[in-house]
Motif scaffolding. Structure first.
Motif, mmCIF file in Angstrom:
data_model
loop_
_atom_site.group_PDB
_atom_site.id
_atom_site.type_symbol
_atom_site.label_atom_id
_atom_site.label_comp_id
_atom_site.label_asym_id
_atom_site.label_seq_id
_atom_site.Cartn_x
_atom_site.Cartn_y
_atom_site.Cartn_z
ATOM 1 N N UNK A 118 0.570 -1.290 -0.071
ATOM 2 C CA UNK A 118 0.054 -0.039 0.073
ATOM 3 C C UNK A 118 0.954 1.402 0.100
ATOM 4 N N UNK A 119 0.286 2.273 -0.477
ATOM 5 C CA UNK A 119 0.698 3.612 -0.462
ATOM 6 C C UNK A 119 0.021 4.449 0.427
ATOM 7 N N UNK A 120 0.268 5.107 1.301
ATOM 8 C CA UNK A 120 -0.376 5.629 2.443
ATOM 9 C C UNK A 120 -0.160 7.185 2.565
ATOM 10 N N UNK A 121 -0.908 7.877 2.831
ATOM 11 C CA UNK A 121 -0.881 9.471 3.106
ATOM 12 C C UNK A 121 -1.393 9.806 4.489
ATOM 13 N N UNK A 122 -0.347 10.277 5.180
ATOM 14 C CA UNK A 122 -0.591 10.797 6.664
ATOM 15 C C UNK A 122 -0.859 12.364 6.542
ATOM 16 N N UNK A 123 -1.890 13.017 6.687
ATOM 17 C CA UNK A 123 -1.944 14.332 6.417
ATOM 18 C C UNK A 123 -1.622 15.200 7.654
ATOM 19 N N UNK A 124 -1.599 14.478 8.841
ATOM 20 C CA UNK A 124 -0.961 15.292 9.815
ATOM 21 C C UNK A 124 -0.119 14.455 10.878
ATOM 22 N N UNK A 125 1.042 14.532 10.147
ATOM 23 C CA UNK A 125 2.112 13.259 10.559
ATOM 24 C C UNK A 125 2.606 13.573 11.959
ATOM 25 N N UNK A 126 2.813 15.025 12.119
ATOM 26 C CA UNK A 126 3.544 15.280 13.471
ATOM 27 C C UNK A 126 5.207 14.607 13.482
ATOM 28 N N UNK A 127 5.318 14.174 14.602
ATOM 29 C CA UNK A 127 6.699 13.651 14.798
ATOM 30 C C UNK A 127 6.818 12.267 14.031
ATOM 31 N N UNK A 128 5.622 11.504 13.590
ATOM 32 C CA UNK A 128 5.608 10.237 13.064
ATOM 33 C C UNK A 128 4.790 9.303 13.772
ATOM 34 N N UNK A 129 3.693 9.837 14.494
ATOM 35 C CA UNK A 129 2.961 8.945 15.570
ATOM 36 C C UNK A 129 2.239 7.693 14.615
ATOM 37 N N UNK A 130 1.653 8.003 13.447
ATOM 38 C CA UNK A 130 1.139 7.027 12.778
ATOM 39 C C UNK A 130 2.026 6.451 11.671
ATOM 40 N N UNK A 131 2.991 7.625 11.116
ATOM 41 C CA UNK A 131 3.811 7.306 10.114
ATOM 42 C C UNK A 131 4.867 5.957 10.327
ATOM 43 N N UNK A 132 5.261 6.120 11.503
ATOM 44 C CA UNK A 132 6.391 4.994 11.920
ATOM 45 C C UNK A 132 5.683 3.517 12.035
ATOM 46 N N UNK A 133 4.396 3.669 12.880
ATOM 47 C CA UNK A 133 3.663 2.315 12.769
ATOM 48 C C UNK A 133 3.264 1.878 11.482
ATOM 49 N N UNK A 134 3.031 2.814 10.508
ATOM 50 C CA UNK A 134 2.828 2.141 9.164
ATOM 51 C C UNK A 134 3.987 1.490 8.514
ATOM 52 N N UNK A 135 5.151 2.082 8.738
ATOM 53 C CA UNK A 135 6.391 1.761 8.062
ATOM 54 C C UNK A 135 6.978 0.773 8.898
#
Length: 558
Positions: A398-415
């Motif tokens: 999947x390709x995911x877009x986090x519109x409110x990434x902050x310090x990576x709260x959800x970006x890092x779990x996704x990756x």
């Protein structure tokens, strides 16, 4: 409840069988219960009483209850001789009331001897105990948390290399006296483990018929070990473990003076005592103590106090001494006080550092490292369940877009955990962007993330995402159109965060569903819109929930 030697004792409160109450004793070795009747002649009601073991006696202070039917009943202080725990099940255990004017009645055998007071009024418990010290084997020991000196105790001496195995054996059978300190002798070759008297008896019985000698210093000596370290404790019998201790070269020594462990104080108690001493020295009002926190958070090596603590301006006059005292009490290298998240678009943190040079912290969560400046970036512990939920998804293609990434709260779990193919991370707070880039490198996932700095309504790509995260509170509605445009033309999933009253959750989900459907139609897509799941993340405020709606956008086949 109390512990005495190898017994765990529980004394009941209400006399459910008229004038009788039971003392239940669990033999921790045999794992068997024994029930002993307390013949209290109707005098005692041990509800809300305290029980403490003093020597061979169980001292019971306080107790009583108020009932509309028969009035108020208070129990007199009493003591039970625990040497009688070996009496038969049908025997009564003697109770001795601690009163200044003692009349004695004797009934039956020694196990049925009862001593109690007649016709006297209950006294204050502290006065009774003070007056009857001589009746309790001479004197009651000091029950403060300071170190006490107690004569005639024993220790088991073991060579340091056998200390771990020996300690395991002692703990397994309850032979280790946990109320005293283990210590090493001078030179550190041997460790002395405090043991109960009954262990000494068991040991002496074992060696009475053996060829081992007792030297002139009253030391019981055993032969040296014969390479028996390979035994597993669970495979050894009671007797064999005594033999194994002997082979470890165990020696029983009599200690005339042994130091008892200090009772541990909670950090809250340590802080309260230290701050109380400070304000008394400075002549400040004791009402200030009401502002001491009863709970706090720990982020990395920073202890974070609640926003409402130490708020009175009078604290400022002692701040130079106060904050180091609080930090030391809570065992904190750095100390901070929480502030409200700034009501700005970038949602900056207002954390105030009280002890320490800077606010950069490292926080590990679910195997993921988050580093950030806590004075500039907010961090929510309450979102952990949602981060774990996202981490459990299978996003490898999947390709995911986090519109409110902050310090990576959800970006890092996704990756890191969900193994996303690629994540676009949109963020407009420059401090958060700095931390995000650092965290991507630290977690070795920077090659699968594209950081887009600025307003997501401008920077977010279109028609590329299988999944879009909208993690903004109290509402992410400002970017719902952006999220729909970011999805692939075949559709995808939106994780829509928001706050709603607990009584209006259905209205909120209906609003999300209707709004997304209208946006989809206005963008010219033929999608079927449905809410697959609603996750209740946490309470944001009284009666206000943080919820997440998983909105599925599925292309309609013609």
């Amino acid at each position: 409840m109390f512990v005495n030697k190898n017994f765990l004792g529980i004394i009941g409160g209400c006399p459910v069988r008229q004038n009788y109450q039971e003392l239940a004793l669990l033999d921790l070795k045999l794992r068997l219960w024994k029930h002993v009747t307390l013949n209290s002649v109707g005098k005692d009601l041990f509800v809300r009483s305290t029980a403490n073991v003093v020597g061979n006696d169980l001292v019971i202070v306080g107790g009583g209850a108020a009932c509309y039917a028969f009035g108020t009943k208070f129990s007199e202080p009493a003591k039970v001789n625990l040497l009688h725990v070996t009496c038969s099940h049908d025997d009564a255990l003697p109770i001795k009331n601690l009163d200044n004017h003692m009349n004695i009645e004797r009934e039956g055998t020694d196990c049925n001897m009862i001593e109690h007071s007649k016709g006297s009024q209950p006294e204050d418990a502290s006065n009774v105990l003070e007056n009857e010290k001589s009746d309790l084997n001479g004197a009651l020991p000091c029950l403060s948390d300071q170190s006490q000196k107690i004569p005639s105790h024993y220790v088991l001496q073991l060579e340091k290399k056998y200390a771990k195995s020996g300690k395991d054996i002692l703990k397994k059978f309850g032979w280790l006296d946990l109320g005293r300190k283990a210590c090493s002798e001078e030179g550190g070759r041997h460790i002395h483990f405090p043991v109960h008297e009954e262990f000494v008896t068991v040991f002496n019985k074992r060696t009475h018929h053996s060829a081992d000698a007792i030297d002139g210093n009253n030391q019981v000596l055993f032969s040296k070990p014969h390479n028996r370290d390979g035994y597993l404790l669970k495979e050894l019998s009671y007797s064999k473990e005594l033999t194994l201790l002997a082979e470890y070269g165990a020696t029983i020594l009599e200690d005339e003076v042994v130091e008892v462990k200090k009772a541990a104080k909670s950090p809250l108690k340590v802080m309260t005592e230290a701050v109380t001493s400070l304000i008394e020295r400075k002549g400040l009002l004791t009402l200030l103590l009401e502002e001491l926190p009863t709970r706090w958070d720990r982020l990395g090596d920073i202890v974070i106090l609640p926003v409402a603590s130490f708020k009175d301006s009078m604290w400022d006059s002692v701040a130079e001494e106060l904050w180091p005292i609080v930090a030391k009490s809570l065992k904190a290298h750095r100390l901070a006080r929480q502030g409200p998240v700034a009501a700005t678009g970038t949602r900056d943190s207002k954390l105030q550092i009280l002890v320490g040079d800077n606010g950069w912290v490292n926080h590990r969560e679910n195997g993921i490292l988050y580093s950030f400046d806590a004075t500039k970036c907010m961090f929510s512990w309450g979102n952990l369940s949602e981060k774990l939920r996202m981490a459990r998804l299978d996003c490898k293609d999947e390709v995911i877009i986090d519109l409110f990434a902050g310090i990576g709260y959800f970006v890092l779990p996704f990756l890191v955990r969900a193994h996303a193919k690629l994540v676009y991370a949109c963020e407009w707070n420059p401090h958060a962007v700095e931390a995000l880039k650092h965290n991507l490198q630290a977690n070795s996932v920077a090659d699968r993330c594209i950081v887009l700095e600025g307003d997501n309504r401008i920077t977010a790509p279109k028609n590329v995402a299988d999944r879009v995260s909208l993690g903004l509170l109290p509402s992410s509605e400002c970017s719902w159109i952006t999220a729909v445009r970011a999805l692939r033309r075949e559709g995808g999933i939106l994780h829509v965060h928001g706050n709603t009253k607990d009584t209006e959750e259905r209205q909120w989900t209906d609003h999300v569903l209707k709004s997304i459907d209208e946006i989809v139609r206005s963008e010219g897509y033929c999608w079927e819109i449905s809410i697959e799941h609603v996750e209740r993340v946490k309470w944001y405020a009284p009666h206000i929930r943080h919820v997440v709606a998983d909105v599925r956008c599925r292309q309609i086949k013609r």
